[in-house]
Write a protein that holds these residues in place. Sequence first.
Motif, PDB file in Angstrom:
ATOM      1  N   ILE A  82       0.751  -1.100  -0.050  1.00  0.00           N
ATOM      2  CA  ILE A  82       0.278  -0.083  -0.042  1.00  0.00           C
ATOM      3  C   ILE A  82       1.001   1.034   0.098  1.00  0.00           C
ATOM      4  O   ILE A  82       1.861   1.362   0.718  1.00  0.00           O
ATOM      5  CB  ILE A  82      -0.800  -0.124   1.202  1.00  0.00           C
ATOM      6  CG1 ILE A  82      -1.567  -1.178   1.409  1.00  0.00           C
ATOM      7  CG2 ILE A  82      -1.728   1.243   1.380  1.00  0.00           C
ATOM      8  CD1 ILE A  82      -2.890  -1.383   0.295  1.00  0.00           C
ATOM      9  N   THR A  83       0.413   2.184  -0.884  1.00  0.00           N
ATOM     10  CA  THR A  83       1.210   3.550  -0.927  1.00  0.00           C
ATOM     11  C   THR A  83       0.264   4.507  -0.639  1.00  0.00           C
ATOM     12  O   THR A  83      -0.842   4.507  -1.364  1.00  0.00           O
ATOM     13  CB  THR A  83       1.812   3.489  -2.165  1.00  0.00           C
ATOM     14  OG1 THR A  83       2.965   2.710  -2.253  1.00  0.00           O
ATOM     15  CG2 THR A  83       2.701   5.023  -1.875  1.00  0.00           C
ATOM     16  N   LEU A  84       0.358   5.592   0.188  1.00  0.00           N
ATOM     17  CA  LEU A  84      -0.531   6.634   0.312  1.00  0.00           C
ATOM     18  C   LEU A  84      -0.172   7.618  -0.597  1.00  0.00           C
ATOM     19  O   LEU A  84       1.093   8.172  -0.323  1.00  0.00           O
ATOM     20  CB  LEU A  84      -0.435   6.998   1.912  1.00  0.00           C
ATOM     21  CG  LEU A  84      -0.968   5.947   3.013  1.00  0.00           C
ATOM     22  CD1 LEU A  84      -0.935   6.603   4.164  1.00  0.00           C
ATOM     23  CD2 LEU A  84      -2.447   5.394   2.588  1.00  0.00           C
ATOM     24  N   MET A  85      -0.924   8.259  -1.180  1.00  0.00           N
ATOM     25  CA  MET A  85      -0.681   9.479  -2.183  1.00  0.00           C
ATOM     26  C   MET A  85      -1.335  10.720  -1.861  1.00  0.00           C
ATOM     27  O   MET A  85      -2.547  10.597  -1.783  1.00  0.00           O
ATOM     28  CB  MET A  85      -0.779   9.240  -3.539  1.00  0.00           C
ATOM     29  CG  MET A  85      -0.292  10.192  -4.643  1.00  0.00           C
ATOM     30  SD  MET A  85      -0.467   9.996  -6.399  1.00  0.00           S
ATOM     31  CE  MET A  85      -2.418  10.038  -6.646  1.00  0.00           C
ATOM     32  N   ILE A  86      -0.508  11.877  -1.619  1.00  0.00           N
ATOM     33  CA  ILE A  86      -1.270  13.083  -1.440  1.00  0.00           C
ATOM     34  C   ILE A  86      -1.249  13.940  -2.748  1.00  0.00           C
ATOM     35  O   ILE A  86      -0.240  14.037  -3.086  1.00  0.00           O
ATOM     36  CB  ILE A  86      -0.747  13.861  -0.147  1.00  0.00           C
ATOM     37  CG1 ILE A  86      -0.558  13.048   1.067  1.00  0.00           C
ATOM     38  CG2 ILE A  86      -1.092  15.331  -0.112  1.00  0.00           C
ATOM     39  CD1 ILE A  86       0.188  13.349   2.273  1.00  0.00           C
ATOM     40  N   GLU A  87      -2.242  14.120  -3.273  1.00  0.00           N
ATOM     41  CA  GLU A  87      -2.352  14.843  -4.499  1.00  0.00           C
ATOM     42  C   GLU A  87      -2.829  16.416  -4.270  1.00  0.00           C
ATOM     43  O   GLU A  87      -3.711  16.525  -3.433  1.00  0.00           O
ATOM     44  CB  GLU A  87      -3.082  14.210  -5.582  1.00  0.00           C
ATOM     45  CG  GLU A  87      -3.176  14.841  -6.905  1.00  0.00           C
ATOM     46  CD  GLU A  87      -3.769  14.162  -8.200  1.00  0.00           C
ATOM     47  OE1 GLU A  87      -3.329  13.218  -8.410  1.00  0.00           O
ATOM     48  OE2 GLU A  87      -4.920  14.508  -8.171  1.00  0.00           O
ATOM     49  N   VAL A  88      -1.709  17.096  -4.796  1.00  0.00           N
ATOM     50  CA  VAL A  88      -1.954  18.623  -4.402  1.00  0.00           C
ATOM     51  C   VAL A  88      -2.663  19.350  -5.782  1.00  0.00           C
ATOM     52  O   VAL A  88      -2.504  19.024  -6.895  1.00  0.00           O
ATOM     53  CB  VAL A  88      -0.701  19.356  -4.465  1.00  0.00           C
ATOM     54  CG1 VAL A  88      -0.579  20.909  -4.393  1.00  0.00           C
ATOM     55  CG2 VAL A  88       0.257  18.539  -3.399  1.00  0.00           C
TER      56      VAL A  88
END
Length: 155
Positions: A82-88
């Motif tokens: 699992i990877t958590l991605m924060i998109e701006v």
Amino acid sequence: MAILNPYISYESAKEALAYYEDVFSAENIFRLPLTKEQAEGYNIPDENLNDTTMHGGFTVLGVQIYVSDFAAGSKNSEDNNITLMIEVDNDNEDEIKAADDFYLRLHDSNQVEITMPYAEQFWGGKMGAFTDKYGVKWMLHLPPKEVDKSAFEEA
């Protein structure tokens, strides 16, 4: 509209929350220790219940993350996929600056492993990746205003 809420279990969510507050400048931190009844239900000794976390959370760049010592009764594995991605939001200059500052803070902290520097990418966006001390993989992404589709192969 459905919302995806990342929920991560730790050996000590209390310790993890302090780490994210210090290194990630996490905000809106909260934590609920187990009650004596909950500890009995999980067959956990009831001493030091204040150090346990039944449910907690924090925000990073406006993204809500939930934590626990017990996520649905299972432990998190450092070899997870699992990877958590924060998109701006690329239309919000304050968010773009906050993301740049966030990355620099992480980079300078020496408390995360930078696996991909936060930089311009071939598709026109900006992306970076890092792993925190708990083995959680994260990505920070600023999408391009327009995607250059010539960079992608036909499916």
